[in-house]
Design a protein around this motif. Structure first.
Motif, short mmCIF file in Angstrom:
data_model
loop_
_atom_site.label_atom_id
_atom_site.label_comp_id
_atom_site.label_asym_id
_atom_site.label_seq_id
_atom_site.Cartn_x
_atom_site.Cartn_y
_atom_site.Cartn_z
N LEU A 639 1.46 -4.62 5.46
CA LEU A 639 2.34 -3.99 4.62
C LEU A 639 1.25 -3.19 3.35
N GLU A 640 -0.19 -3.85 3.78
CA GLU A 640 -1.16 -3.49 2.53
C GLU A 640 -2.07 -2.33 3.12
N ASN A 641 -1.60 -1.92 4.63
CA ASN A 641 -2.52 -1.18 5.30
C ASN A 641 -1.69 -0.10 5.98
N LEU A 642 -0.95 0.43 5.32
CA LEU A 642 0.10 1.65 5.77
C LEU A 642 -0.59 2.93 5.65
N SER A 643 -1.23 3.12 4.48
CA SER A 643 -1.64 4.40 4.12
C SER A 643 -2.55 4.26 2.93
N GLU A 644 -3.70 5.11 2.67
CA GLU A 644 -4.73 5.08 1.76
C GLU A 644 -3.76 5.21 0.37
#
Length: 831
Positions: A639-644
């Motif tokens: 959930l911390e690596n969905l989008s910049e």
């Protein structure tokens, strides 16, 4: 062989030990070390003289011994006792400090007498030196004792030697031992302190005269608290503080509102009116000494400091975690998450409550935890030396009411409330400590309570001796004013003019309020009106997302970095199942729907905070919001690596606390309307341990104080063979709390409903707390699933779901049953 220092029979051994000590002081016994320190430091000048006479000859320990040094410099016993004396004053000096304004003389601790260390009267004139005090500066023993006594046994008692970190201890010690005498402060600072005291005292006297027999929980006897607060405020800008978030109990609240937050006096006077009905949402409101206030104060040098005083009920110390949550949220909002120096939490306690109430320990305990730290809190204790009618002997098992703070190694400064300049210095030290070390610090202002528990109470019933003393005691402001005049720091006419000016302001505002009330005119508002909270309605809110977005997020949630060694059971039974559902459009189970709701909000730049006991994995191993490498325990959070450009996802396993952590997350929600805040109980019945927060804040604060929250409580619920205590979230209790559309209580049936109700918490224009009876058996129930179409644009939360498995010939239906959650699936199975 006799190798004791006192024998001194072997010069070779002496030189050998000396050489070892020079290389490493820790390599020889303590008695040898004390001996060598004595002749090394106590005879530094003699050593230089001998070197020059010997033409550069290296002086040995034997040379020193034969040089005829005084006993104070070479007698190891004398030296060891000297070091012990210095240490003891730092550790126990507070026991002889004159911190009680009701005592006629300071206490005496025989453990600090020079005789206790084996020194005679004649020894007091001996010249001594130790590297442990003032860098080895020579002085007479009586001078050293005098300096230590002045530093540690004055009107402030310092407790800091329980702190393990040497750097922290030394920092505090240096400031204590190097601080200038308080009466050397500039006259302007003394006059400013006098004004703070005078404002406080005259405000209480004015209320006592104008509102006879009305409860106000006045500050009489503890007026120096206002010196502490205003000192912190004025020093805030130079210490990097931009905002102060406060919480406190009843005593002194009206004074703090009037003279620290500068709440308009007219509003305060209006709230004393007999026919005053608070203009709040439900009209019920709350008593005036529970109310909060937000404001901005300008310091004397022109800086603006925001101050937030949280409203709170009579449940002492319950506001503490709420304030900490508010402070952390403010730190997030102003970008103060690195050092957390810009927003200062400040809690004001009573002595009996600080020692006796559970939330104190819970809040102290999470003060340094990653998900709850706020950069340290300044705790100011209004130490009445009594709790209602209960004396300290019956109220605690510790010497001080502050001893519980030692569990987190917080320094404690006990200060005599009748010495306002010492209060001022101690407050400055507390602020500097907090800013430097980002840790909690305790300012214990020992004072008294001039009246009873409230102004209508008779304290002499139970404390006759104490209140005979108080009855004959002049106020702190009077004592301070008289000394300032006597010392020539302020002219008597200037002090009188100050009183007259304050009195005129009080009189003018009081007259104006009475005149307007007599004419039935005027509205009195203490702050900007809050946004109205509409009654609950069934208006549809579109919380669906596109198929493209749903599938994109679904793929992101199952992606793991290359080389990350994931537990195979999680890969096979958890991620593979989610990946299949994403590709095939379902079925989506409960935890998958939750992850998609979080992901969609984060992708839409709405931050999410989830906290609770073991919430990262989930009590039932259903969530796995944090994945761990099986070899390194390195963490990966999909959930911390969905989008910049996504918003931040914060998930924290909490300490084993309900009241503290739920209060914290509730406070956090008050300051972050565009963020999803969730607290999860390990089991639903654990909400029992947080009932004060639920009853006094979550369910009622909107009506009492016009404070809105969108907090989500997740309470695992359902009888699954684990006994009644781990099965019931007491849904009936929460339904009993529902009134005037104050909270939402849901027992959901489908994963998509969970997805939509969470998104609605953020997307809806108004804010209401949401209590969810989250399921147990339905987490993996084959029929408790949703499909892609249930999540798409145009869909949203539905108050009613039709039975999608009606029997043939529905005209035969003779009974309609409204049900929710697992009951539906049990009935379906029965049918």
């Amino acid at each position: 062989m006799n190798t004791s220092v006192s024998a001194r029979l072997n010069a070779d051994l002496l030189d050998e030990k000396y050489a070892l000590w020079k290389g490493d002081p820790g390599s020889v016994e303590a008695l040898w070390a004390a001996f060598f320190e004595g002749f090394e430091l106590g005879s530094a000048r003699l050593e230089e003289k001998q070197r020059s006479q010997n033409g550069g000859h290296q002086t040995s320990a034997t040379d020193h011994r034969e040089a005829g040094l005084r006993v104070t410099q070479v007698d190891p016993s004398f030296r060891a006792r000297l070091v012990s004396l210095v240490y003891t004053y730092r550790a126990l000096g507070h026991t002889e400090a004159w911190i009680d304004p009701l005592s006629l003389a300071p206490p005496v601790n025989p453990a600090l007498s020079h005789e206790e260390f084996g020194y005679s009267r004649a020894d007091l004139q001996e010249e001594v030196a130790t590297q442990f005090y003032r860098g080895g500066e020579p002085m007479r023993l009586c001078e050293l004792i005098g300096e230590l006594h002045e530093a540690y046994c004055g009107y402030v008692g310092y407790e800091f030697m329980h702190i393990n970190q040497k750097e922290v201890r030394n920092w505090i010690r240096e400031r204590i031992e190097d601080r200038p005498p308080v009466w050397e402060m500039p006259d302007a600072e003394k006059a400013r302190a006098l004004r703070w005291l005078t404002e406080s005292e005259m405000f209480e006297k004015f209320l006592h005269q104008k509102y006879v027999a009305q409860k106000r929980f006045g500050l009489e006897g503890g007026e120096s608290v206002m010196v502490a607060l205003n000192t912190i405020l004025e020093a805030a800008p130079e210490n990097g503080v931009k905002e102060i978030v406060m919480g406190m109990a009843h005593r002194g609240r009206l004074n703090v509102l009037a003279n620290f937050l500068r709440k308009p006096l007219k509003v305060i006077f209006h709230e004393f009116s007999e026919n005053y009905v608070p203009d709040l949402v439900g009209g019920d409101g709350d008593v005036k000494y529970h109310l909060g206030f937000d404001t901005k104060r300008k310091t004397e040098d022109g800086h603006e400091i925001g101050i937030f005083l949280a409203a709170n009920p009579s449940h002492l110390e319950a506001v503490n975690p709420v304030v900490e949550g508010m402070a952390r949220a403010r730190q997030r909002l102003i970008g103060d998450t690195a050092n957390r120096n810009g927003v200062l939490p400040l809690l004001i306690h009573g002595d009996a409550a600080f020692a006796g109430q559970g939330p104190v320990a819970e809040v102290l305990n999470f003060s340094q935890l990653p998900g709850y730290r706020t950069g340290g809190t300044i705790h100011v204790i209004i130490n009445n030396q009594i709790g209602f009618t209960t004396s300290p002997a019956d109220a605690r098992s510790s010497v001080y009411c502050t001893d519980i703070a030692k569990m987190i190694e917080a320094p404690v400064f006990h200060v005599n409330g009748d010495s306002p300049l010492d209060v001022l210095q101690a407050a400055l030290l507390a602020l500097e400590f907090r800013q430097k070390f980002r840790r909690d610090v305790i300012l214990d202002i020992v004072c008294y309570r001039r009246h009873g528990h409230n102004e209508a109470d008779e304290p002499a019933f139970t404390q006759p001796g104490m209140y005979r003393t108080i009855a004959h005691k002049r106020s702190t402001a009077t004592l301070f004013r008289e000394r300032l005049i006597e010392e020539g720091d302020i002219a008597a006419e200037d002090a009188a003019a100050m009183e007259k000016e304050i009195e005129e302001v009080l009189d003018a505002d009081y007259r104006e309020v009475r005149e307007m009330e007599s004419r039935g005119e005027g509205e009195f508002h203490d702050a900007e009106p809050r946004a109205p909270q509409p009654e609950f309605n069934f208006d549809h809110v579109d919380t669906g997302i596109t198929s493209k977005r749903l599938r994109l997020l679904g793929k992101k949630l199952v992606k793991v970095p290359e080389g990350f060694k994931l537990n195979e059971k999680i890969r096979r039974m958890f991620l593979a199942k989610r990946e299949k559902a994403t590709l095939e459009g379902g079925p989506y189970d409960w935890a998958h729907a939750e992850a998609l709701s979080f992901a969609s909000l984060l992708y839409g730049k709405h931050a999410v905070r989830l906290s609770g006991q073991d919430c990262r994995r989930g009590t039932f191993s259903q969530r796995h919001a944090v994945l761990y490498d099986t070899e390194t325990r390195e963490r990966y959070i999909p959930l911390e690596n969905l989008s910049e450009k996504q918003a931040r996802f914060c998930s924290y396993n909490s300490l084993l606390s309900e009241t503290g952590v739920l209060g914290f997350d509730y406070g956090y929600s008050l300051m972050t309307p565009d963020m999803l805040i969730l607290w999860e109980a390990q089991f639903g019945d654990f909400a029992n341990g947080a009932q004060v927060i639920i009853d006094q804040f979550i369910s009622s604060a909107e009506s009492k104080w016009q404070v809105a929250s969108n907090l989500v409580m997740l309470l695992p619920h359902g009888y699954e063979g684990q006994g009644p205590e781990h099965s019931s979230a007491r849904v009936e209790r929460f339904l009993q709390l529902c009134a005037d559309s104050n909270i939402q209580v849901c027992n959901l049936t489908k994963p998509a409903q969970y997805f939509h109700v969470l998104r609605r918490q953020v997307m809806r224009k108004f804010r209401k707390p949401l209590i969810l009876m989250t399921p147990k058996s339905l987490l993996r129930h084959e029929e408790a699933v949703s499909y892609e179409t249930d999540f798409l644009s145009g869909t949203g939360f539905r108050e009613f779901l039709d039975d999608d498995q009606l029997v043939d010939r529905p005209e035969r239906v003779t009974r309609l049953i409204f049900c929710s959650g697992k009951v539906y699936y049990d009935l379906l199975k029965y049918r």
